[in-house]
Design a protein around this motif. Structure first.
Motif, short mmCIF file in Angstrom:
data_model
loop_
_atom_site.label_atom_id
_atom_site.label_comp_id
_atom_site.label_asym_id
_atom_site.label_seq_id
_atom_site.Cartn_x
_atom_site.Cartn_y
_atom_site.Cartn_z
N UNK A 217 -7.30 9.33 -5.45
CA UNK A 217 -8.15 9.41 -6.63
C UNK A 217 -7.48 10.33 -7.72
N UNK A 218 -6.78 11.10 -7.45
CA UNK A 218 -5.98 12.11 -8.19
C UNK A 218 -5.05 10.89 -9.17
N UNK A 219 -4.33 10.06 -8.43
CA UNK A 219 -3.82 8.89 -8.83
C UNK A 219 -4.25 8.15 -10.16
N UNK A 220 -5.39 7.78 -9.57
CA UNK A 220 -6.22 6.85 -10.57
C UNK A 220 -6.66 7.64 -11.92
N UNK A 221 -7.11 8.77 -11.73
CA UNK A 221 -7.39 9.65 -12.99
C UNK A 221 -6.40 9.83 -13.71
N UNK A 222 -4.94 10.20 -13.08
CA UNK A 222 -3.92 10.46 -14.12
C UNK A 222 -3.45 9.00 -14.71
#
Ligand code: UDP
Length: 397
Positions: A217-222
């Motif tokens: 999820x962090x990757x998608x947000x970044x």
């Protein structure tokens, strides 16, 4: 009322933290903690609990018949030692803090004659093993406490001997100024910008806790250009596969090139402050039986985005006191995170509702009082039966 609080291991996770926090809030019962030497008793002594160390045994069951037999013999021995120690301590009730502890404590009921309360923290096993344990519980346990509906479901046949008691917690005692101080201190310590968006996932590192979903999820947000940070708080416990999972998480963060934005903090004792310092708590577990960490974050007013399985939906009302998403659905998780973080008004509302919900339904005082009432009922039940027996013998004479 003297309560022999029995924990069969010395490792500390949600069940043991719940034990200590609840026991501290008893007004009628006097808890004495029985456990093997280790982390739990160290912490209990620091908190001034009376403790009785018991010899430890290998708590792992195995498919290997020899190891299985050795494990079973160890359980019987530990059950006997507990029975002896609880009788010596003149306990009025034994509170067994897990399914296995309950089984062991009830094994020697014929010897100690002390009512046993089984406290179930996990969703019970299915199939033949599950049925056998349930049958044993129905014959041997004076009371059963379940921490959520799915944990309780299979035990409902025990009628008024089974009770639902959600974990409780202490509502935030921090002022806004103190919260701001924790935020600054912990962000500095974890090398995270003061104004950055911070999500945290707290708990033992284990595949079923699905910390990998939080990294994804962090990757998608970044990728969408939303600078965010993730604090993975906790350590692998109990099994070797959990150690390997931690390595996999490091690898995943590297592969997705987000390692600059992830902090692996290891085990921390200042969870309340960590919750104040983060903007959101994520809980990505598969079938979380309860998720103590959810109520801890909510008590600080930190909004939670959690998977909807297990007992979580008994705590969070979706859209009001947090957000729910389907386990493993990263798109939905990201959508929920953006919905809360992108709307200041909603963020504030959820934060306030979370604290209200804890105050009304998950206060530690409520949980402690309910537990004490269950002890009383179990003790009275046993005394009542003994009296009936005496009277029937008198009549027969
Ligand atoms: N916890 C902690 N430090 C850590 C990670 C977790 O003190 O680094 C505590 C957390 O505050 C919570 C408990 O461990 O009280 C975890 O309970 P939960 O029910 O969320 O998960 P469990 O590990 O029991 O499955």
């Amino acid at each position: 009322m003297r309560v022999a609080y029995y924990n069969h291991t010395s490792a500390v996770s949600g069940a043991e933290i719940n034990l200590m926090v609840t026991a501290k809030h008893y007004t009628k019962a006097h808890p004495i903690i029985f456990a093997p030497e280790g982390e739990l008793l160290d912490r209990a002594r620091k908190d001034w609990f009376e403790v009785v160390p018991l010899p430890s045994y290998n708590a792992r069951l195995s498919r290997n018949p020899f190891r299985l037999a050795a494990g079973a013999a160890g359980m019987v021995r530990a059950g006997y030692q507990l029975a002896k120690a609880a009788a010596e301590q003149k306990a009025d009730v034994i509170h067994a803090n897990s399914l296995r502890a309950g089984m062991m404590a009830s094994l020697f009921y014929w010897r100690h004659r002390i009512p046993v309360v089984w406290h179930l923290h996990d969703i019970p096993p299915k199939g033949l093993i599950g049925k056998t344990i349930r049958l044993y519980a129905s014959l041997a346990a004076q009371s059963v406490i379940a921490i959520s509906e799915p944990v309780m479901r299979d035990y409902k046949k025990l009628g008024n001997r089974v009770h639902l008691v959600h974990n409780g917690t202490v509502l935030s005692e921090y002022t806004e100024k103190e919260k701001a101080y924790s935020r600054e201190k912990i962000r500095t310590e974890l090398n995270t910008p003061q104004e950055g968006r911070v999500m945290t996932i707290i708990g033992q590192i284990a595949p079923w806790k699905r910390q990998a979903d939080a990294i994804r999820a962090l990757h998608a947000l970044l990728e969408e250009g939303k600078e965010s940070y993730l604090w993975i708080v906790g350590e692998p416990k109990f099994r070797e596969e959990n150690e390997r999972y931690l390595e996999e998480l490091h690898l995943l963060a590297e592969q997705l090139k987000v390692e600059k934005y992830v902090r692996f903090t290891g085990f921390r004792e200042d969870i309340d402050e960590v919750c104040c310092a983060a903007d959101l708590l994520l809980l990505c577990s598969e079938n979380e039986p309860f998720g103590r960490v959810i109520i801890e974050a909510m008590a600080q007013g930190t909004p939670v985005v959690a998977t909807s399985g297990g007992g979580v939906s008994e705590i969070i009302q979706h859209g009001q006191s947090g957000m729910l998403y389907a386990t493993g659905n990263i798109l939905e998780l990201v959508h929920r995170i953006k919905a809360i973080e992108g709307d200041k008004q909603l963020y504030k509302q959820i934060s306030m509702n979370s604290m209200d919900r804890i105050k009304e339904h998950f206060s530690i005082e409520q949980a402690a009082a309910k537990t004490e009432q269950i002890y009383r009922q179990a003790i009275n039940g046993v005394l009542g039966k003994a009296e009936e027996l005496r009277q029937s013998k008198g009549v027969a004479k």
